[in-house]
Design a protein around this motif. Sequence first.
Motif, PDB file in Angstrom:
ATOM      1  N   ILE A  52       0.836  -1.200   0.000  1.00 51.04           N
ATOM      2  CA  ILE A  52       0.000   0.000   0.000  1.00 51.04           C
ATOM      3  C   ILE A  52       0.871   1.251   0.000  1.00 51.04           C
ATOM      4  N   ILE A  53       1.867   1.295   0.879  1.00 53.17           N
ATOM      5  CA  ILE A  53       2.810   2.410   0.878  1.00 53.17           C
ATOM      6  C   ILE A  53       3.533   2.471  -0.460  1.00 53.17           C
ATOM      7  N   GLY A  54       3.913   1.303  -0.977  1.00 58.20           N
ATOM      8  CA  GLY A  54       4.649   1.247  -2.231  1.00 58.20           C
ATOM      9  C   GLY A  54       3.868   1.792  -3.401  1.00 58.20           C
ATOM     10  N   VAL A  55       2.601   1.442  -3.490  1.00 58.24           N
ATOM     11  CA  VAL A  55       1.767   1.930  -4.590  1.00 58.24           C
ATOM     12  C   VAL A  55       1.678   3.453  -4.552  1.00 58.24           C
ATOM     13  N   SER A  75      -4.075  11.588   3.558  1.00 59.32           N
ATOM     14  CA  SER A  75      -5.489  11.895   3.766  1.00 59.32           C
ATOM     15  C   SER A  75      -6.323  11.504   2.557  1.00 59.32           C
ATOM     16  N   MET A  76      -5.736  11.576   1.358  1.00 58.43           N
ATOM     17  CA  MET A  76      -6.468  11.166   0.163  1.00 58.43           C
ATOM     18  C   MET A  76      -6.722   9.659   0.168  1.00 58.43           C
ATOM     19  N   MET A  77      -5.754   8.890   0.700  1.00 56.00           N
ATOM     20  CA  MET A  77      -5.952   7.446   0.808  1.00 56.00           C
ATOM     21  C   MET A  77      -7.061   7.127   1.799  1.00 56.00           C
ATOM     22  N   SER A  78      -7.131   7.875   2.901  1.00 53.66           N
ATOM     23  CA  SER A  78      -8.234   7.706   3.854  1.00 53.66           C
ATOM     24  C   SER A  78      -9.571   7.964   3.158  1.00 53.66           C
ATOM     25  N   SER A 222      -0.311  10.488  -9.446  1.00 52.31           N
ATOM     26  CA  SER A 222      -0.229  10.288  -8.002  1.00 52.31           C
ATOM     27  C   SER A 222      -1.596   9.934  -7.418  1.00 52.31           C
ATOM     28  N   SER A 223      -2.646  10.654  -7.828  1.00 50.69           N
ATOM     29  CA  SER A 223      -3.984  10.379  -7.289  1.00 50.69           C
ATOM     30  C   SER A 223      -4.508   9.026  -7.750  1.00 50.69           C
ATOM     31  N   PHE A 224      -4.150   8.609  -8.958  1.00 50.77           N
ATOM     32  CA  PHE A 224      -4.538   7.278  -9.418  1.00 50.77           C
ATOM     33  C   PHE A 224      -3.914   6.205  -8.529  1.00 50.77           C
ATOM     34  N   CYS A 225      -2.630   6.374  -8.207  1.00 51.09           N
ATOM     35  CA  CYS A 225      -1.959   5.406  -7.341  1.00 51.09           C
ATOM     36  C   CYS A 225      -2.572   5.407  -5.946  1.00 51.09           C
ATOM     37  N   VAL A 226      -2.973   6.576  -5.462  1.00 51.35           N
ATOM     38  CA  VAL A 226      -3.635   6.651  -4.164  1.00 51.35           C
ATOM     39  C   VAL A 226      -4.951   5.883  -4.190  1.00 51.35           C
TER      40      VAL A 226
END
Length: 325
Positions: A52-55, A75-78, A222-226
């Motif tokens: 998850i961190i890696g992605v 926060s975006m991942m949350s 970046s947002s896609f990966c999040v």
Amino acid sequence: MMSSMTRQTLGTLLAKQGILIAFVLFMIVFAIANQRFIAMDNILGVVRSSAIIGVMALGVTFVVIGGNLDLSVGSMMSFSTIVVLDLHDKIGPAMAIPAMFALTLLLGAFIGFLVGYLKLNSLIVTLGMLSAIHGLTLTWSGGKNMDIADKSGTWFSFFGQDRVLGIPVPILIFALLAVLLSLLLSKTAFGRQVYAVGGNGQAATFSGIPRARVVFMTYLVSSFCVAVAGLLQASRSLGSQNTVGQGQELVVLAAVILGGASLLGGSGTVFKTVIGVLILGFIQNGLLLMGLDFYVQYMVTWAIIILAVWLDVAAKRGHLWSPIA
């Protein structure tokens, strides 16, 4: 005595692969300290927990190489995790997943617009968005945690819990995304533009590179990966706190910088970011197997990170100490 050609060859090797050599040395030390460290189930467990961190780190790599920062990914991942869990029971997972991706990409596009087109400082923008998205997450969830009602009757758990050919699905997703993004960064015109913009934005603009659009696209990546990370997090636990990503942005940035990407932009690779992620994961796992208390682990991890980055930088400049006093 070592010949000058041999020293030059070793210096070149250290400059190009210093962080990889450091990773191998860490693995050897921990393997000697505890044989369980190199057991296959332990290795898969560490990589799976680091996925998850890696992605997220894969996407932030694009942003950092482009000369900017993204402190909003935690926060975006949350937000992504809470949204997909909430929509799962309301509209079903087949619709919840694309809806979550669309909303997360919208947030990334907004940040990219502010930084790329309005040319606002990325540190200030993403630091502000960290708080704003956290507030959005709490508003969406009503301040409550999210859980899927019927956890035993959903295929949604596939992404975070299942295995394919004995390999956990999160590892496969992490690896596939790393390969695709590595090709995007190293083999396409867009990737070359990202390096150019991060290396010298003004020169890139004079060369005809659409600087604002390139920066905008790095935040979309970046947002896609999040969003992928949020999917993995939600699928793994089928429930989540609304602060699940809190503080993760610093771990992600540490992995990217540990992988050799410069905060000044213009340098870094996806492959080395993966190595940075794995170094963090295996350091924590190795210290845990050695029986160190968690607060000692924090200090030792910090010291090892500083040492690894120092040796990597020293290898690139040819001196342990800066020639400028």
